[in-house]
Enzyme design. Structure first.
Site, PDB file in Angstrom:
ATOM      1  N   ASP A 125      -2.026  -8.836   6.395  1.00  0.00           N
ATOM      2  CA  ASP A 125      -1.398  -7.714   5.705  1.00  0.00           C
ATOM      3  C   ASP A 125      -0.151  -7.277   6.468  1.00  0.00           C
ATOM      4  OD1 ASP A 125      -1.168  -5.798   3.695  1.00  0.00           O
ATOM      5  OD2 ASP A 125      -2.179  -4.289   4.916  1.00  0.00           O
ATOM      6  N   TYR A 127       3.598  -4.760   6.630  1.00  0.00           N
ATOM      7  CA  TYR A 127       3.990  -3.343   6.636  1.00  0.00           C
ATOM      8  C   TYR A 127       5.495  -3.360   6.362  1.00  0.00           C
ATOM      9  CZ  TYR A 127       4.101   1.397   8.860  1.00  0.00           C
ATOM     10  OH  TYR A 127       4.226   2.738   9.147  1.00  0.00           O
ATOM     11  N   HIS A 132       7.721   3.309   2.696  1.00  0.00           N
ATOM     12  CA  HIS A 132       6.359   3.562   3.183  1.00  0.00           C
ATOM     13  C   HIS A 132       6.365   3.738   4.701  1.00  0.00           C
ATOM     14  CE1 HIS A 132       2.009   3.287   3.680  1.00  0.00           C
ATOM     15  NE2 HIS A 132       2.178   2.267   4.509  1.00  0.00           N
ATOM     16  N   ARG A 141       5.428  10.676  13.765  1.00  0.00           N
ATOM     17  CA  ARG A 141       6.333  10.819  14.917  1.00  0.00           C
ATOM     18  C   ARG A 141       7.557  11.690  14.656  1.00  0.00           C
ATOM     19  NH1 ARG A 141       4.690   5.469  14.776  1.00  0.00           N
ATOM     20  NH2 ARG A 141       6.368   5.004  13.333  1.00  0.00           N
ATOM     21  N   GLU A 198      -3.688   1.439  -1.262  1.00  0.00           N
ATOM     22  CA  GLU A 198      -2.326   0.995  -0.958  1.00  0.00           C
ATOM     23  C   GLU A 198      -1.893   0.044  -2.059  1.00  0.00           C
ATOM     24  OE1 GLU A 198      -2.078  -0.445   3.116  1.00  0.00           O
ATOM     25  OE2 GLU A 198      -1.747   1.604   3.827  1.00  0.00           O
ATOM     26  N   GLU A 200       0.079  -2.816  -3.368  1.00  0.00           N
ATOM     27  CA  GLU A 200       0.759  -3.966  -2.766  1.00  0.00           C
ATOM     28  C   GLU A 200       0.764  -5.128  -3.749  1.00  0.00           C
ATOM     29  OE1 GLU A 200      -0.280  -5.046   1.241  1.00  0.00           O
ATOM     30  OE2 GLU A 200      -1.100  -3.059   1.697  1.00  0.00           O
ATOM     31  N   ASP A 232      -5.003  -2.486  -0.979  1.00  0.00           N
ATOM     32  CA  ASP A 232      -5.527  -2.554   0.392  1.00  0.00           C
ATOM     33  C   ASP A 232      -6.159  -1.201   0.732  1.00  0.00           C
ATOM     34  OD1 ASP A 232      -5.922  -3.494   2.991  1.00  0.00           O
ATOM     35  OD2 ASP A 232      -4.007  -2.689   3.668  1.00  0.00           O
ATOM     36  N   ARG A 236      -7.893   6.398   6.286  1.00  0.00           N
ATOM     37  CA  ARG A 236      -6.845   6.936   7.172  1.00  0.00           C
ATOM     38  C   ARG A 236      -7.422   7.588   8.425  1.00  0.00           C
ATOM     39  NH1 ARG A 236      -2.933   3.994   5.091  1.00  0.00           N
ATOM     40  NH2 ARG A 236      -2.631   4.381   2.873  1.00  0.00           N
ATOM     41  N   GLN A 239      -8.631   4.959  10.834  1.00  0.00           N
ATOM     42  CA  GLN A 239      -7.465   4.302  11.424  1.00  0.00           C
ATOM     43  C   GLN A 239      -6.800   5.160  12.507  1.00  0.00           C
ATOM     44  OE1 GLN A 239      -4.637   2.893   8.534  1.00  0.00           O
ATOM     45  NE2 GLN A 239      -3.219   2.091  10.068  1.00  0.00           N
ATOM     46  N   TYR A 243      -6.603   2.926  15.972  1.00  0.00           N
ATOM     47  CA  TYR A 243      -5.525   1.939  15.846  1.00  0.00           C
ATOM     48  C   TYR A 243      -4.724   1.643  17.109  1.00  0.00           C
ATOM     49  CZ  TYR A 243      -1.308   4.915  15.619  1.00  0.00           C
ATOM     50  OH  TYR A 243      -0.258   5.749  15.903  1.00  0.00           O
ATOM     51  N   LYS A 252      -9.352  -0.968   7.646  1.00  0.00           N
ATOM     52  CA  LYS A 252      -8.808  -1.826   6.597  1.00  0.00           C
ATOM     53  C   LYS A 252      -9.800  -2.907   6.187  1.00  0.00           C
ATOM     54  CE  LYS A 252      -4.423  -0.294   6.798  1.00  0.00           C
ATOM     55  NZ  LYS A 252      -3.602   0.086   5.646  1.00  0.00           N
ATOM     56  N   THR A 256     -10.419  -5.251   0.041  1.00  0.00           N
ATOM     57  CA  THR A 256      -9.073  -5.403  -0.497  1.00  0.00           C
ATOM     58  C   THR A 256      -9.261  -5.997  -1.880  1.00  0.00           C
ATOM     59  OG1 THR A 256      -8.082  -5.734   1.680  1.00  0.00           O
ATOM     60  CG2 THR A 256      -6.873  -6.609  -0.203  1.00  0.00           C
ATOM     61  N   THR A 348       2.506  -1.653   1.741  1.00  0.00           N
ATOM     62  CA  THR A 348       2.539  -0.657   0.671  1.00  0.00           C
ATOM     63  C   THR A 348       3.943  -0.535   0.091  1.00  0.00           C
ATOM     64  OG1 THR A 348       0.816   0.526   1.826  1.00  0.00           O
ATOM     65  CG2 THR A 348       1.963   1.731   0.100  1.00  0.00           C
ATOM     66  N   GLU A 362       0.949   9.257   1.369  1.00  0.00           N
ATOM     67  CA  GLU A 362       2.339   9.671   1.167  1.00  0.00           C
ATOM     68  C   GLU A 362       2.462  10.675   0.020  1.00  0.00           C
ATOM     69  OE1 GLU A 362       5.020   5.927   1.379  1.00  0.00           O
ATOM     70  OE2 GLU A 362       2.960   5.273   1.129  1.00  0.00           O
TER      71      GLU A 362
HETATM   72 CA    CA Z   1      -1.654  -2.490   3.704  1.00  0.00          CA
END
Ligand code: CA
Length: 425
Positions: A125, A127, A132, A141, A198, A200, A232, A236, A239, A243, A252, A256, A348, A362
């Site tokens: 997968d 990113y 996204h 951040r 997600e 995708e 996917d 959250r 994760q 992560y 994850k 899927t 995503t 989001e």
């Molecule tokens: Ca994904």
């Protein structure tokens, strides 16, 4: 390209997902019969397993459709893909001399059940959607450091689990996991409260590559057999705690979901578009020899239990910053071999506007701004919500549909500890 007319009347209707121009490949069953290979045409499936056994397809070769997957065809390579498609267009096209014998192998689509259309070898997968990555980075951040420093240079990805890939319609159980809020001293083990989707597109590798031999972007594009819609599912809260530093793991791995029909590269060819303008030049090995993305409109529907569907996002595959061919080429730089049946998630797909974001994370901005739906509001997926992804490329007088990619989220097991204790005891 205009509509290619078929003697299957429903395939000629402008709003049909499966005209002769499409011919997507799937695996289906009806009643108690064994799963077999089929091609969607109008509101029917052309049973190619039966057609091959009956001598209508590739009679002079080893059988390709004696197993319930398209992997044998995928491994044959682009020339075989082209001749199979030409043969199917000839059989199913208006004025075909094979109409009478082929008609015996048509099955009403509505009477069938989909199965995974190919054996998933491995699943990676990415990113690779800029909006996204910017949205998620801003939440984590702040806007100044939204994109990680490597993002404009590398299609970032992680290795997922092939075993987690399921076909559209398969229910998905809300997972348990380690959760730790910012103010918690220690983690706890509980059902995910921030379970998400997600949006995708999945690229499917047909032709394998050789271990130790990286491929170019142009070669990578040749290796791709086709595309599916891909959800996917992502926890959250699991994760957020797990992560660092190696990336997502259990967050994850619940499931899927992919759509049941492989839409071939040939069907999508008229809809090629370029990747976006580069802010920083890519390293030569990642540069595009020609347009590598596709103009595919996408939407996400959310339906509460017994309620009405709300379309919560609309966007387009052309929003990707990196194409599947670039991701695949990058994947082989280490010498890593890619196999027939490898599945690559695009990452995503989010547009620039609020209503074009491909995840609830989001859309609800981390849960701070719940979105309105027909029967209430949502920050994340609630129990018994059904999520449906749809996608289509629109031509003149026809469209190339993918078929729904849908899944209902079942409540978490209530007795997880009890079952675990029982097993270990
Ligand atoms: Ca994904």
């Amino acid at each position: 390209m205009p509509l290619l007319r078929s003697w299957v009347d429903t395939a000629n209707e402008a709003n049909c997902s499966f005209p002769l121009n499409n011919l997507p490949y799937g695996v289906f069953s009806s009643g108690n019969e064994k799963p077999r290979c089929g091609v969607a045409i109008g509101d029917r499936i052309f049973d190619v397993t039966a057609a091959e056994a009956g001598g209508l397809l590739s009679a002079d070769k080893e059988p390709l459709f004696d197993e319930p997957s398209w992997n044998k065809v995928m491994a044959e390579g682009p020339r075989a893909w082209e001749s199979l498609r030409a043969r199917l267009i000839s059989i199913l096209g208006e004025g075909s001399t094979d109409q009478a014998s082929a008609a015996a192998h048509l099955v009403p689509l509505a009477m069938t059940r989909p199965h995974l259309p190919f054996r998933v070898a491995e699943y990676t997968d990415f990113y690779a959607g800029r909006n996204h990555a910017t949205n998620v980075g801003t939440m984590l951040r702040g806007p100044e450091n939204a994109l990680p420093p490597n993002w404009l240079h590398i299609p970032i990805g992680y290795n997922g689990r092939a075993s987690s890939v399921v076909v559209s319609g398969t229910p998905v159980r809300r997972p348990w996991g380690q959760l730790k809020g910012p103010n918690d001293a220690v983690p706890r083990f509980a059902p995910s409260a921030r379970f998400d989707l997600e949006l995708e597109i999945g690229a499917i590798v047909g032709m394998p590559s050789v271990h130790g031999q990286p491929v170019t972007v142009a070669e990578a594009d040749e290796m791709i057999f086709g595309y599916v819609l891909l959800n996917d599912w992502s926890a959250r809260d699991i994760q957020a705690w797990e992560y660092q530093p190696l990336g997502p793991f259990q967050a994850k791995a619940t499931a899927t979901t992919i759509s049941p029909w492989i839409v071939t590269k040939a069907a999508l060819e008229p809809f090629r578009v370029s990747t976006p303008q580069r802010e920083l030049a890519l390293l030569p090995y990642l540069q595009e020899p020609r347009p590598l993305l596709y103009d595919i409109t996408l939407e996400v529907g959310l339906t509460p239990d017994g309620g009405k569907e709300t379309i919560i996002a609309r966007t387009n595959y052309a929003e990707m910053y990196y194409s599947a061919a670039q991701q695949l080429a990058h994947h082989t730089t280490s010498g890593c071999a890619m196999n027939t049946g490898d599945l690559l998630g695009s990452g995503t797909i989010s547009g620039a506007t609020k209503d074009s974001r491909g995840s609830l994370l989001e859309l609800s901005w981390g849960g701070k701004e719940p979105i309105s739906i027909a029967d209430g509001s949502r920050s994340f997926i609630e129990d018994n919500d059904t999520i449906t992804l749809r996608g289509s490329a629109k031509g003149k007088g026809y469209m190339i549909g993918f078929g729904d990619c849908t899944g209902r989220v079942l409540p978490a097991h209530s007795d997880l500890y009890a079952r675990t204790d029982q097993r270990s005891g």
